[in-house]
Design an enzyme around this catalytic site. Structure first.
Site, mmCIF file in Angstrom:
data_model
loop_
_atom_site.group_PDB
_atom_site.id
_atom_site.type_symbol
_atom_site.label_atom_id
_atom_site.label_comp_id
_atom_site.label_asym_id
_atom_site.label_seq_id
_atom_site.Cartn_x
_atom_site.Cartn_y
_atom_site.Cartn_z
ATOM 1 N N GLY A 231 31.251 8.358 -24.972
ATOM 2 C CA GLY A 231 31.249 7.180 -24.116
ATOM 3 C C GLY A 231 32.283 6.168 -24.570
ATOM 4 O O GLY A 231 32.989 6.369 -25.561
ATOM 5 N N PRO A 232 32.393 5.051 -23.860
ATOM 6 C CA PRO A 232 33.399 4.037 -24.177
ATOM 7 C C PRO A 232 33.091 3.327 -25.492
ATOM 8 O O PRO A 232 31.967 3.403 -26.002
ATOM 9 C CB PRO A 232 33.303 3.069 -22.986
ATOM 10 C CG PRO A 232 31.926 3.260 -22.445
ATOM 11 C CD PRO A 232 31.586 4.692 -22.675
ATOM 12 N N PRO A 233 34.073 2.609 -26.045
ATOM 13 C CA PRO A 233 33.844 1.898 -27.311
ATOM 14 C C PRO A 233 32.853 0.757 -27.137
ATOM 15 O O PRO A 233 32.731 0.163 -26.070
ATOM 16 C CB PRO A 233 35.243 1.359 -27.670
ATOM 17 C CG PRO A 233 36.201 2.101 -26.816
ATOM 18 C CD PRO A 233 35.469 2.500 -25.592
ATOM 19 N N GLY A 234 32.167 0.450 -28.230
ATOM 20 C CA GLY A 234 31.319 -0.726 -28.255
ATOM 21 C C GLY A 234 29.947 -0.564 -27.655
ATOM 22 O O GLY A 234 29.244 -1.553 -27.459
ATOM 23 N N VAL A 235 29.530 0.679 -27.365
ATOM 24 C CA VAL A 235 28.213 0.871 -26.752
ATOM 25 C C VAL A 235 27.157 1.271 -27.790
ATOM 26 O O VAL A 235 26.023 1.566 -27.435
ATOM 27 C CB VAL A 235 28.272 1.933 -25.626
ATOM 28 C CG1 VAL A 235 29.121 1.435 -24.484
ATOM 29 C CG2 VAL A 235 28.778 3.265 -26.156
ATOM 30 N N GLY A 236 27.528 1.326 -29.081
ATOM 31 C CA GLY A 236 26.536 1.568 -30.127
ATOM 32 C C GLY A 236 26.421 3.002 -30.581
ATOM 33 O O GLY A 236 25.390 3.371 -31.154
ATOM 34 N N LYS A 237 27.457 3.824 -30.377
ATOM 35 C CA LYS A 237 27.374 5.233 -30.766
ATOM 36 C C LYS A 237 27.256 5.389 -32.280
ATOM 37 O O LYS A 237 26.413 6.133 -32.781
ATOM 38 C CB LYS A 237 28.608 5.993 -30.256
ATOM 39 C CG LYS A 237 28.773 5.969 -28.754
ATOM 40 C CD LYS A 237 29.940 6.836 -28.303
ATOM 41 C CE LYS A 237 31.263 6.372 -28.859
ATOM 42 N NZ LYS A 237 31.659 5.031 -28.388
ATOM 43 N N THR A 238 28.124 4.687 -32.998
ATOM 44 C CA THR A 238 28.149 4.844 -34.461
ATOM 45 C C THR A 238 26.887 4.283 -35.102
ATOM 46 O O THR A 238 26.269 4.928 -35.966
ATOM 47 C CB THR A 238 29.397 4.151 -35.041
ATOM 48 O OG1 THR A 238 30.565 4.692 -34.419
ATOM 49 C CG2 THR A 238 29.480 4.350 -36.538
ATOM 50 N N SER B 56 40.653 11.349 -8.183
ATOM 51 C CA SER B 56 39.590 10.521 -7.612
ATOM 52 C C SER B 56 40.105 9.342 -6.785
ATOM 53 O O SER B 56 39.318 8.640 -6.161
ATOM 54 C CB SER B 56 38.678 9.995 -8.732
ATOM 55 O OG SER B 56 39.400 9.153 -9.600
ATOM 56 N N LYS C 183 32.095 3.674 -13.073
ATOM 57 C CA LYS C 183 32.787 3.110 -11.914
ATOM 58 C C LYS C 183 31.882 2.115 -11.159
ATOM 59 O O LYS C 183 32.338 1.060 -10.719
ATOM 60 C CB LYS C 183 33.237 4.239 -10.977
ATOM 61 C CG LYS C 183 34.335 5.121 -11.587
ATOM 62 C CD LYS C 183 34.690 6.284 -10.672
ATOM 63 C CE LYS C 183 35.772 7.153 -11.284
ATOM 64 N NZ LYS C 183 36.123 8.308 -10.424
#
Length: 843
Positions: free
Chosen positions: A391-398, A714, A757
């Protein structure tokens, strides 16, 4: 040389010689001249010698044992004591014939005769001059022959001769000094020889060369030629002695160094024992005892390897280069958590509570972790899943990795793979290299202290490759549940079980992850946050964290919800919350500075306060402004950093029907534009677009942000809308955004990244989103609260598209704007004819 130039322990004559120790009689120039003038007898008895050559002036002892030789010596000693000495060609021949003797020999005088107890006789003889056998006269009872003088040719004199003789003496003296078996008096004797011929004869007699080479020296008549040969032999001998001395010195130095080291080590050992400190033996024993305590957890092959290396370490001195290598290897083997596991917390409700406590949302990930714990609770033993949070950066993956480890009571380790290019970073270096280390996987297992930790493989999509190898290929074994139970690290050289490790990888994009590696992971997509989710995250996590980091208390600063909305809408444009956290931190630091200077005691953050602290808002929604003219449509795009708004612009100008495409578009996007133009031509009659619009007007398609590469199918629907807008002169509605792939047959195909989107459309204030019909299932997965206020229109074909996106009233009648030049010319001619006809009628 044979034990040195002056060692007379030689094997002469027809039997073995004895040892003689006597002074060296020096042959003076006067004696040499006297012998030369007196001449030699015309006939001489010939005594064959087996293994030496007699030179004039040289004194040697020989033992005589053959009957004919004993008879010859007896007769000669009783008369004039003069005999002829000739060397045998074959030293093994006991009874040589005339042909088996060299023709050149030396006239000798018997100086001394000694009768031996065994019946043999020993004599001491001195060479006088060189002769040549002209003819043998008798063979019985011994050889006799007619001889003639074979003198030397003196072709050197003066300074040249003096220099040559000095060179010979210096070289010979060096040989004496370097040879350990030659007495130093020999150098004095050589320097006292005044006769050049005797000097060469004396040195030639004692050179360590073959009998044949000595015979050739005797037969060489020119003095200069014989001198050069002797010098060559001396130089060669000097080189051999120098090399021998160098080898002896090195060996002696090595032995001395070893003895010194041994002595110092023994002293050090005694000192350490007195001080109660550990020595090498004690260190090894400590390691062995430490290993013995963990013997039960070691696999059998590891235990054998460990004991073998401990024995090697015990035999290796601490000063040896490989001592540290073996020590580090043994310590690594012992410290690794072989078969050591932490106990999992299998209380599913508590695990879920921990996950909810640390992260808001992320339902898919939480659900998958709870499922894993549920199966583990029922089955007790199972292989851990390999998850990839995408997913995109900053969403809490790490940060999610730490929460998972805490929820299930496991150790946590993080490996950053961003920019990693060396395959050895994963598999380790072989111990033959200096500074070799295990790979990062094994290092983190050692650090975790358990064989079932949670290992976070951060930024797995940013792994590179170069001449040092491809780390992604090494990760194939690590992340394959069927193989990682026998993971092989080059440093360990034994297998390690990784099957119980819970690997969680993170990535912003799947495109850069090789397909075989992607296939081994369970992909869990994490979409961007909605405004509502960001608001909740700010209140529960971001604000409290920033207050703590900036030394503020809860009663010193408070955020209104409208202020958080203002931050989200006007100061950040992202899918995650990283920049939002920074902006909140900026506000907290501003308040902290005011509190620290005692200007205020507390502050409530309102939208006005946000603008006062951070300045004017940075982001605006410019959709309404952009779509006030025909030819502009609003598309929806996906990026690795989340969804975004994409504007498509089209304009026309008089020309010849050319199409120009700009904005750094990829091949797929250019093809979509061509498809849109082709489809628009097929429905131009239905839209009231004159044919001349495509033949007498040039079309220019542009996608803003020209420095950013763009590609993908798209944007097909948005491209068609922009083209229809410019050719019909009707605006695209500014509250509508769209995405979808188009085909030449007019179908609308599904695309990816729908949630990102839709969230981008929500952030931009879009009211209506047009999607392919087959993407309706993706919208159903989005929380209802998130998409509240958005109207969705689903299309299967393009025929219905323009009715939803275009305004009803055109700016200009397209039939008038795109009127053909021919029609305009014909209309003008008709008007002229009508005017002329009216004039004639009036007349």
């Amino acid at each position: 040389m044979k034990n040195g130039i002056f060692d007379f322990k030689l094997h002469f004559g027809d039997a073995e010689s004895e040892d003689f120790e006597q002074a060296i009689p020096l042959f003076s120039e006067e004696e040499e001249k006297k012998i030369s003038e007196s001449g030699i007898p015309s006939e001489l008895p010939i005594l064959p010698l087996k293994n030496t050559v007699l030179f004039p002036g040289v004194v040697i002892p020989i033992t005589v044992g053959r009957d004919r030789s004993l008879e010859l010596v007896k007769n000669a000693y009783e008369t004039d004591k003069i005999i002829g000495i000739v060397t045998q060609r074959d030293a093994d021949q006991e009874n040589p014939t005339q042909s088996e003797l060299f023709e050149i020999g030396t006239v000798a005088q018997i100086l001394k005769l000694i009768k031996m107890p065994d019946g043999s006789k020993s004599i001491v003889i001195q060479g006088k001059s060189v002769f040549k056998i002209d003819q043998f006269t008798s063979s019985d009872p011994y050889f006799r022959a007619k001889v003639s003088q074979f003198g030397n040719i003196q072709d050197m004199e003066g300074l040249e001769l003096d220099a040559a003789i000095r060179s010979v003496k210096e070289t010979a003296s060096q040989i004496v000094n370097k040879s350990p078996n030659i007495p130093s008096e020999a150098a004095i004797a050589i320097n006292n020889i005044n006769s050049p011929n005797f000097l060469l004869n004396f040195i030639s007699s004692n050179l360590n060369i073959s009998i044949l080479e000595k015979q050739k020296l005797l037969e060489t008549q020119p003095f200069s030629e014989r001198l050069q040969k002797v010098i060559d032999y001396l130089e060669k001998e000097l080189q051999v002695l120098s090399l021998s001395e160098e080898i002896r010195t090195k060996v002696k130095s090595g032995i001395d160094e070893q003895q010194r080291d041994f002595y110092l080590r023994q002293q050090l050992k005694a000192i350490q024992e007195e001080l109660g400190e550990d020595n090498e033996q004690q260190e090894v024993e400590k390691l062995r005892a430490k290993a013995q305590k963990k013997k039960k957890v070691f696999p059998e092959n590891v235990w054998k390897t460990l004991n073998k290396e401990l024995d090697r370490l015990n035999r290796t001195p601490a000063q040896a280069p490989n001592h540290g290598v073996i020590l580090n290897y043994v310590e690594t083997l012992i410290d690794l958590p072989w078969n050591k596991f932490t106990k999992d917390k299998l209380d599913l409700k508590k695990a879920r509570a921990v996950l909810d406590e640390d992260h808001y949302g992320l339902e898919k990930v939480k659900k998958r972790i709870i499922e894993y714990l549920a199966v583990l609770k029922l089955k007790k033993d199972m292989k851990a899943p390999i998850l990839c949070l995408y997913g995109p950066p900053g969403v809490g993956k790490t940060s999610l990795g730490k929460s998972v480890a805490r929820a299930i009571n496991r150790e946590f380790a993080r490996i950053s793979l961003g920019g990693l290019r060396d395959e050895a970073e994963i598999r380790g270096h072989r111990r033959t290299y200096i500074g070799a280390l295990p790979g990062r996987i094994i290092q983190n297992m050692k650090k975790a202290g358990a064989s079932n930790p949670v290992i976070m493989l951060d930024e797995i999509d940013k792994v590179g490759s170069d001449f040092r190898g491809d780390p992604t290929s090494a990760l194939l074994e690590v992340l394959d549940p069927e193989q990682n139970n026998t993971f092989y690290d080059n440093y360990l050289e034994v297998e390690y079980d990784l099957s119980k490790v819970l690997f969680i990888a993170t990535a912003n994009s799947l495109e850069t992850i090789p397909a075989p590696l992607r296939d081994r992971m369970e992909i869990i997509r994490i979409s961007g946050y909605t405004q509502e989710e960001k608001t909740e995250i700010s209140k529960k996590y971001l604000v409290p964290r920033q207050l703590q980091e900036n030394g503020l208390k809860k009663d010193q600063v408070s955020f209104e919800e409208t202020a958080i909305h203002a931050l989200i809408d006007g100061y950040t444009r992202e899918s995650g919350v990283r920049n939002l956290s920074r902006e909140i931190g900026s506000i907290c630091r501003h308040v902290a500075s005011l509190v620290a200077t005692e200007e205020i005691e507390s502050k409530e953050i309102t939208p006005d306060a946000v603008e006062e602290i951070l300045g004017k808002r940075k982001f605006f929604s410019d959709i309404a402004e952009r779509t006030t003219v025909p030819g502009v449509s609003t598309g929806l795009a996906w990026t690795p950093y989340g969804g975004d708004i994409l504007f498509i612009e089209a304009s026309v100008s008089k020309g010849s029907g050319k199409t120009i495409i700009t904005g750094q578009l990829g091949d797929v996007m250019k093809e979509s534009a061509s498809l849109a133009v082709s489809h628009l031509k097929t429905i131009s009659d239905d839209l009231g677009i004159p044919e001349a619009a495509f033949t007498e007007w040039d079309l220019h398609i542009h996608v803003p942000a020209g420095s950013v590469p763009k590609d993908g199918p798209s944007a097909g629907v948005a491209l068609l809308s922009a083209l229809a807008s410019i050719f019909t002169q009707r605006n695209v509605k500014n509250t509508v955004a769209m995405t979808g792939e188009i085909t030449l047959r007019g179908a609308v195909l599904p695309v990816g990244g729908i949630k990102e989107k839709v969230l981008a459309a929500k952030r931009a204030g879009i009211e209506t989103v047009i999607l392919p019909a087959k993407n309706e299932k993706d919208v159903d997965e989005i929380e209802a609260e998130t998409i509240k206020g958005i109207n969705f229109i689903y299309l299967e074909r393009m025929e219905n598209l323009l009715g939803y996106v275009l305004e009803t009233k055109p700016h200009v009648d397209p039939t008038e704007k795109f009127r053909s030049k021919k029609e305009s010319s014909a209309g003008t001619n008709n008007i002229n004819k009508a005017v002329e006809s009216t004039r004639l009628t009036q007349n």
